[in-house]
Write an enzyme that holds these catalytic residues in place. Structure first.
Site, PDB file in Angstrom:
ATOM      1  N   SER A   2       0.860  -1.180   0.000  1.00  0.00           N
ATOM      2  CA  SER A   2       0.000   0.000   0.000  1.00  0.00           C
ATOM      3  C   SER A   2       0.894   1.226   0.000  1.00  0.00           C
ATOM      4  O   SER A   2       2.096   1.134   0.237  1.00  0.00           O
ATOM      5  CB  SER A   2      -0.868   0.004   1.250  1.00  0.00           C
ATOM      6  OG  SER A   2      -0.022   0.099   2.383  1.00  0.00           O
ATOM      7  N   LYS A   3       0.268   2.365  -0.258  1.00  0.00           N
ATOM      8  CA  LYS A   3       1.029   3.610  -0.276  1.00  0.00           C
ATOM      9  C   LYS A   3       1.737   3.794   1.070  1.00  0.00           C
ATOM     10  O   LYS A   3       2.899   4.183   1.135  1.00  0.00           O
ATOM     11  CB  LYS A   3       0.060   4.763  -0.523  1.00  0.00           C
ATOM     12  CG  LYS A   3       0.625   5.827  -1.409  1.00  0.00           C
ATOM     13  CD  LYS A   3      -0.473   6.732  -1.875  1.00  0.00           C
ATOM     14  CE  LYS A   3      -0.001   8.167  -1.824  1.00  0.00           C
ATOM     15  NZ  LYS A   3      -1.047   9.126  -2.050  1.00  0.00           N
ATOM     16  N   ARG A   4       0.985   3.489   2.127  1.00  0.00           N
ATOM     17  CA  ARG A   4       1.531   3.708   3.466  1.00  0.00           C
ATOM     18  C   ARG A   4       2.685   2.742   3.769  1.00  0.00           C
ATOM     19  O   ARG A   4       3.743   3.151   4.245  1.00  0.00           O
ATOM     20  CB  ARG A   4       0.421   3.575   4.512  1.00  0.00           C
ATOM     21  CG  ARG A   4       0.867   4.174   5.774  1.00  0.00           C
ATOM     22  CD  ARG A   4      -0.082   4.796   6.761  1.00  0.00           C
ATOM     23  NE  ARG A   4      -1.469   4.939   6.493  1.00  0.00           N
ATOM     24  CZ  ARG A   4      -2.420   4.282   7.160  1.00  0.00           C
ATOM     25  NH1 ARG A   4      -2.083   3.347   8.049  1.00  0.00           N
ATOM     26  NH2 ARG A   4      -3.670   4.530   6.950  1.00  0.00           N
TER      27      ARG A   4
END
Ligand code: GLU
Length: 492
Positions: A261-263
Site C-alpha cells: 500500500s502507499k503507506r
C-alpha cells in the site's frame, strides 16, 4: 480470434504508480504481440477525487516508458471520446434501459436512512451491512414503493441513485485468463450503485459500457478489481452483451509481505509513483523490464529484456496469480544492466549536461571516453557525473582506508620514480603506462601491485574505479605525473 483490443483505464486521481504502469505494460505487450490495439481511456467519473494534472502525468509517463498508445484522448480514434466525463449521456441511457428491464432500480434512501440501516443490522458477523438482497426489502426504493410513489418522487426531483438488482441464489462465474474459473455466490455481491445522486455514473457502469462500445477483447487489470467483476458480469448479461476475457494481475506485495500500500511503501522507503523513479534516475528500460517480471515470467531463466524482446515472449498464460514481492535492490540491479546496454553516446550526452549544470565544461570526446570507461561500473547514469570528479580535477584528499591499507613505506618513493618516467616522455596509451610501471617494479624487484595500488590512490584519490592504465591514458602523462608527485608529498 477477433483483433485484440485492450485498454489501460486509469482514474486521474493522482500520478501514475508502479502498479498502474505494470497494468499498462501487460496490456501494451498483448496488443503489440497480436497486432492488436492499445487504448488509453481516462476514467474520470469520480469528480471528488479528480487531480487536474494527473492525466498529463499518465500520458507523459506512458511515453517515457515507451508504451505508445493507439487510441486515446491524445491519439484520438474511432471509439472516442476517450474521457468518461465526456460520455455521460451514453451511460445514463443504459442506466434507464437497465431500470426498464428490471435489472436495476431506483433507491431514494437518504444518507441518514442508510446509516440507520447499518446501525440497525450490524452484528459481530456482519459489522458493516450492505445494500443487498438481505436489506433492500426494508429500504425506500422502487422495489418497495408503489409505482405512483416512485413516479412522484422522480417528478419532484427527489435525490436518488440507480442500483444494480442482484438476485440471490445465483452463482456468477467467469474464466479468468490468470486464475481459470472464478465463481462468486450472488449473495455476497451488493446492489452496486450505477448512477450516483449527482447524476454521474459510477466506475462500474461506465467501465462496462465503454468496454463494450470500445470492443475491448481483454480486460487486464489488477487483482483489486477481481471482486468487482461479478457485478460487471451481471451488467454484461443484463445488457445482452458478451463480456471480454478477464485477466486479473497478481497483487504487488511489500518486501515484508502484505500488500504494498502507499503507506507500507512509504514506511519502507519504497517510492510508489513512477515519477519518483524518473526523478531518482532510473532508466525507463530497467523499470519496464523489472515490472514485466513482477507477475510474469518467460518460463526460463532469462531476465534482461527490452520492450521488443518482451513483446516477443510475453503471454497471459505465464502470468501468475500469487502476489509478487517488490524488491528495490533488484530493480537497481536491472538499472545497472540496462545502463551497460545503452549507447555510450546517449550516456555521454546526458553526463555532459549534468556536468555542465555543476559548472564543469569539458570536451565532448573526453566525456565520451570517460563514460566508456565507467559505464560498466555504475548502477545509475547520474553516478557518471557525481562519482567521477577525479577525471576533471586533481584529487584534494585520499581515501583514508585505502591509504591505511595500500600506502606503504616505499610508496612515496615508487610513485615519484613512476612520475619521473612519465615526465621523460610516454605515449598516452594504456599499454605504455602499464609497460612503464612493470619495468619500474621489475627493476626494483617488487611486485607490480606495490605500485599499482598507490598509483591509483595518487591519481584518483580512491581505491575503486576503471582500469588504472586506461584511466591514466585518458588523463594524460602530465596530469598523472603531477598527481603522483603531489600524493608523495601529502602522504609521505
Ligand atoms: N479506473 C480503474 C482504475 O483506476 C480501472 C480498472 C479497470 O481496468 O477496469 O484502475
Amino acid at each position: 480470434m477477433s483483433q485484440v483490443r485492450v485498454r489501460f483505464a486509469p482514474s486521474p486521481t493522482g500520478y501514475l504508480h508502479i502498479g498502474g504502469l505494470r497494468t499498462a505494460l501487460y496490456n501494451y505487450l498483448l496488443a503489440r504481440q497480436t497486432g492488436g490495439t492499445f487504448i488509453l481511456r481516462i476514467e474520470d467519473t469520480d469528480r471528488t477525487r479528480f487531480v487536474a494534472d494527473a492525466e498529463d502525468d499518465i500520458l507523459a509517463t506512458l511515453k517515457w516508458a515507451g508504451l505508445d498508445v493507439d487510441e486515446g484522448p491524445e491519439a484520438g480514434g474511432e471509439c472516442g471520446p476517450y474521457r468518461q466525463s465526456e460520455r455521460s449521456a451514453l451511460y445514463l441511457r443504459h442506466a434507464s434501459e437497465l431500470v426498464d428491464s428490471g435489472a436495476a432500480y431506483y433507491a431514494f434512501d437518504t444518507p441518514e436512512e442508510l446509516d440507520a440501516m447499518r446501525e440497525r443490522l450490524k452484528s459481530p458477523q456482519d459489522p458493516s451491512p450492505r445494500y443487498d438482497c438481505h436489506t433492500r426489502g426494508n429500504m425506500r426504493n422502487s422495489l418497495t414503493l408503489s409505482p405512483d410513489d416512485v413516479a412522484t418522487l422522480l417528478a419532484t426531483g427527489t435525490p436518488h441513485v440507480v442500483r444494480l438488482l442482484v438476485e440471490p441464489g445465483k452463482t456468477i462465474s467467469f474464466v479468468d485468463a490468470v486464475r481459470d474459473q472464478v465463481s462468486f455466490a450472488s449473495e455476497v455481491v451488493d446492489d452496486q450503485i450505477l448512477v450516483k445522486s449527482d447524476g454521474m455514473p459510477t466506475y462500474h457502469l461506465a467501465n462496462v459500457v465503454d468496454d463494450h462500445y470500445m470492443s475491448i477483447t481483454h480486460v487486464i487489470r489488477g487483482e483489486e478489481w477481481l471482486s468487482s467483476t461479478p457485478k460487471h458480469i451481471l451488467l454484461y448479461e443484463a445488457l445482452g452483451w458478451t463480456a471480454p476475457t478477464m485477466a486479473h494481475l497478481p497483487l504487488i506485495l511489500s518486501p515484508t509481505g502484505g500488500k504494498l500500500s502507499k503507506r507500507a511503501a512509504e514506511r519502507q522507503g519504497i517510492p510508489v509513483l513512477v515519477k519518483q523513479y524518473q526523478d531518482a534516475g532510473y532508466e525507463p528500460e530497467a523499470l519496464v523490464n523489472y515490472l514485466a517480471l513482477l507477475g510474469w515470467n518467460p518460463g526460463d531463466d532469462r531476465e534482461i529484456f527490452d520492450l521488443a524482446g518482451l513483446v516477443e515472449v510475453f503471454s497471459l498464460e505465464r502470468v501468475g496469480s500469487a502476489g509478487v514481492q517488490f524488491d528495490l535492490e533488484k530493480l537497481a540491479w536491472f538499472n545497472g544492466q540496462h545502463l551497460r546496454r545503452l549507447p555510450v553516446a546517449n550516456l555521454a550526452e546526458r553526463t555532459a549536461t549534468a556536468l555542465a549544470s555543476t559548472g564543469i565544461e569539458v570536451d565532448a570526446a573526453y566525456v565520451t571516453e570517460m563514460v566508456g570507461l565507467m559505464q560498466e561500473r555504475v548502477a545509475f547514469a547520474s553516478e557518471l557525473a557525481t562519482t567521477t570528479g577525479y577525471f576533471f580535477s586533481d584529487p584534494m584528499s585520499y581515501d583514508e582506508n585505502g591509504v591505511k591499507k595500500r600506502w606503504k613505506d616505499d610508496s612515496a618513493e615508487l610513485v615519484v620514480a613512476y612520475a619521473a618516467t612519465l615526465e621523460a616522455g610516454i605515449e598516452d596509451t594504456p599499454e605504455a603506462f602499464e609497460q612503464a610501471l612493470r619495468q619500474l617494479t621489475e627493476t626494483r624487484e617488487v611486485g607490480a601491485g606495490r605500485l599499482i595500488h598507490p598509483a591509483r590512490l595518487a591519481v584518483s584519490g580512491v581505491t575503486m574505479g576503471p582500469g588504472l592504465f586506461e584511466m591514466m591514458a585518458l588523463l594524460g602523462s602530465e596530469t598523472c605525473a603531477r598527481r603522483l608527485r603531489r600524493a608523495a608529498q601529502v602522504l609521505g
